[in-house]
Design an enzyme around this catalytic site. Structure first.
Site, mmCIF file in Angstrom:
data_model
loop_
_atom_site.group_PDB
_atom_site.id
_atom_site.type_symbol
_atom_site.label_atom_id
_atom_site.label_comp_id
_atom_site.label_asym_id
_atom_site.label_seq_id
_atom_site.Cartn_x
_atom_site.Cartn_y
_atom_site.Cartn_z
ATOM 1 N N LYS A 72 32.295 19.407 72.420
ATOM 2 C CA LYS A 72 32.608 20.838 72.409
ATOM 3 C C LYS A 72 31.683 21.588 73.365
ATOM 4 O O LYS A 72 32.128 22.338 74.230
ATOM 5 C CB LYS A 72 32.453 21.401 70.993
ATOM 6 C CG LYS A 72 33.249 20.677 69.901
ATOM 7 C CD LYS A 72 34.723 20.858 70.039
ATOM 8 C CE LYS A 72 35.471 20.345 68.807
ATOM 9 N NZ LYS A 72 35.253 18.915 68.509
ATOM 10 N N LYS A 105 35.727 25.791 65.319
ATOM 11 C CA LYS A 105 35.621 24.351 65.536
ATOM 12 C C LYS A 105 34.221 23.867 65.169
ATOM 13 O O LYS A 105 33.234 24.351 65.735
ATOM 14 C CB LYS A 105 35.882 24.002 67.004
ATOM 15 C CG LYS A 105 37.271 24.350 67.511
ATOM 16 C CD LYS A 105 37.399 23.955 68.984
ATOM 17 C CE LYS A 105 38.782 24.222 69.531
ATOM 18 N NZ LYS A 105 38.899 23.816 70.958
ATOM 19 N N ARG A 114 46.336 16.305 77.039
ATOM 20 C CA ARG A 114 45.228 15.362 77.209
ATOM 21 C C ARG A 114 45.355 14.744 78.601
ATOM 22 O O ARG A 114 46.366 14.113 78.922
ATOM 23 C CB ARG A 114 45.266 14.285 76.123
ATOM 24 C CG ARG A 114 44.434 13.026 76.378
ATOM 25 C CD ARG A 114 42.946 13.288 76.560
ATOM 26 N NE ARG A 114 42.340 13.974 75.453
ATOM 27 C CZ ARG A 114 41.851 13.383 74.360
ATOM 28 N NH1 ARG A 114 41.908 12.059 74.249
ATOM 29 N NH2 ARG A 114 41.300 14.096 73.403
ATOM 30 N N ARG A 165 50.658 17.043 73.918
ATOM 31 C CA ARG A 165 50.722 16.840 72.459
ATOM 32 C C ARG A 165 51.158 18.157 71.827
ATOM 33 O O ARG A 165 50.448 19.163 71.914
ATOM 34 C CB ARG A 165 49.352 16.394 71.940
ATOM 35 C CG ARG A 165 48.840 15.139 72.622
ATOM 36 C CD ARG A 165 47.373 14.882 72.361
ATOM 37 N NE ARG A 165 46.534 15.945 72.878
ATOM 38 C CZ ARG A 165 45.203 15.983 72.749
ATOM 39 N NH1 ARG A 165 44.577 15.005 72.122
ATOM 40 N NH2 ARG A 165 44.518 16.985 73.241
ATOM 41 N N ARG A 192 47.404 22.753 65.114
ATOM 42 C CA ARG A 192 46.658 21.679 65.750
ATOM 43 C C ARG A 192 47.630 20.627 66.270
ATOM 44 O O ARG A 192 48.573 20.255 65.580
ATOM 45 C CB ARG A 192 45.667 21.059 64.764
ATOM 46 C CG ARG A 192 44.592 22.024 64.288
ATOM 47 C CD ARG A 192 43.728 21.418 63.198
ATOM 48 N NE ARG A 192 44.491 21.127 61.981
ATOM 49 C CZ ARG A 192 43.983 20.565 60.894
ATOM 50 N NH1 ARG A 192 42.702 20.238 60.864
ATOM 51 N NH2 ARG A 192 44.740 20.351 59.845
ATOM 52 N N ASP A 244 40.878 18.086 77.389
ATOM 53 C CA ASP A 244 41.983 18.768 76.729
ATOM 54 C C ASP A 244 42.167 20.136 77.371
ATOM 55 O O ASP A 244 41.190 20.886 77.543
ATOM 56 C CB ASP A 244 41.712 18.919 75.229
ATOM 57 C CG ASP A 244 41.639 17.573 74.524
ATOM 58 O OD1 ASP A 244 42.188 16.594 75.059
ATOM 59 O OD2 ASP A 244 41.029 17.504 73.443
ATOM 60 N N GLU A 248 38.206 20.978 75.657
ATOM 61 C CA GLU A 248 37.175 20.015 75.297
ATOM 62 C C GLU A 248 37.049 18.960 76.386
ATOM 63 O O GLU A 248 37.983 18.739 77.164
ATOM 64 C CB GLU A 248 37.497 19.322 73.964
ATOM 65 C CG GLU A 248 37.478 20.221 72.753
ATOM 66 C CD GLU A 248 37.732 19.461 71.460
ATOM 67 O OE1 GLU A 248 37.581 18.218 71.460
ATOM 68 O OE2 GLU A 248 38.062 20.103 70.461
ATOM 69 N N ASN A 284 36.170 15.012 76.258
ATOM 70 C CA ASN A 284 35.976 13.882 75.352
ATOM 71 C C ASN A 284 35.388 12.707 76.118
ATOM 72 O O ASN A 284 36.007 12.183 77.048
ATOM 73 C CB ASN A 284 37.313 13.489 74.719
ATOM 74 C CG ASN A 284 37.901 14.613 73.885
ATOM 75 O OD1 ASN A 284 37.607 14.740 72.708
ATOM 76 N ND2 ASN A 284 38.739 15.444 74.502
#
Length: 315
Positions: free
Chosen positions: A130, A165, A215, A229, A237, A277, A285, A287
């Protein structure tokens, strides 16, 4: 034969139809690599007559014929120095807890002896998934990270609708929608901060999330594929683990620009395999621990992403 070691969750838990680590393992095998696996608990270090540096109690994976009952076979465990592996993948899923952090320190020892660890252990510690996005806050929706309820409440009042978050969350777990008019908002903020003990991230809600959360998978800084997504069942979400529906997608010019801006830092800090993301053209984000989405990109986009990743690594 060259070797790669994958540090993963117990292999019996991995779903070969969905798991990105399995996709990378099988791609390495197709490239002629001997793949070994272990868990974080199998990592150790010693300095004495019995050995020097980091080592692992690892098992070789034996490729299985088509139609076999299991996608893998395991050979006998062997104690091997990590220097026996030119490449070590750290693919243990979050949480990034004490055990995870200690494992990265053991992998540091191997890196100092010439092993390439993917992703670099120091970067895994430094890049909270994050907080690391804040390096590029101008690419994000309005964002605040704070512990104080007053600050979080004021931000919510300013933006009317927000998403809260937890900084250590994964796969959308613990992400909460809130509004300035939400009854008991301050009590909710007290709860998510542990009575102002822990900072949380609060972001202005992006209604465009209804069209999906993209993503994008980057290999050595270059985007090789993406999957959109889409939230389902009234859920905001979109994480696949929470029922998000994967869709084929292409990258927009704005998304390619985001990737290009991130690439130099990812390359410089040894973040070889990363998933970012993006929601409605805004970075959400970064990842770095165990990015997922490979199977979906391959299935929906027709892109052999795992094979391309291993090819670039070996090149």
């Amino acid at each position: 034969m060259a070797s790669q070691l994958f540090v993963i969750d117990p292999i019996a838990r991995l779903n070969p139809a969905k798991d990105s680590s399995v996709a990378l393992i099988q791609a390495a095998q197709r490239a002629g690599e001997q793949v070994w696996v272990c868990t974080m608990a199998d990592l150790a270090a010693a300095d004495g007559p019995g050995g020097h540096g980091a080592w692992a109690l690892a098992q070789p994976l034996e490729p299985q014929p088509d139609g076999a009952a299991s996608w893998y076979g395991l050979g006998d465990s062997q104690r091997l120095p990590l220097t026996a592996f030119p490449h070590v993948w750290m693919r243990k899923d979050p949480p990034v807890d004490e055990a995870y952090l200690y494992a990265t320190h053991l992998l540091d020892l191997a890196e100092r002896q010439g092993v390439r660890v993917l992703n670099r252990p120091a970067a895994l510690r430094a890049w909270n998934e994050k907080l690391s996005s804040l390096r590029w806050s101008h690419l994000m929706a309005p964002t605040l990270v704070a512990s104080r309820v007053d600050a979080l409440a004021a931000f919510t009042a300013e933006h009317r609708e927000v998403v809260l978050k937890p900084l250590g969350g994964r796969a959308g777990q613990g992400v909460v929608f809130a509004a300035a008019a939400t009854p008991g908002l301050r009590a909710l903020l007290e709860l998510v901060t542990g009575q102002e003990r822990l900072p949380v991230m609060v972001q202005a809600f992006l209604p465009g999330v209804s069209a999906g959360d993209k993503r994008i998978l980057l290999v050595d800084g270059e985007p090789l594929g993406a999957v959109n997504r889409k939230p389902t069942g009234g859920e905001f979400r979109s994480n696949l683990a929470l029922g998000g529906a994967p869709e084929a997608t292409e990258l927009s010019a704005a998304e390619r620009a985001i990737c290009a801006e991130l690439a130099p830092a990812l390359q410089a800090e040894g973040l070889f395999f990363v998933g970012i993301d993006v929601i409605d053209g805004r970075l959400s984000e970064i990842n770095v621990t165990s990015p997922t989405g490979v199977r979906e990109v391959e299935r929906l986009g027709g892109i052999p992403l795992a094979d391309q990743t291993i090819e670039r690594l070996l090149a």
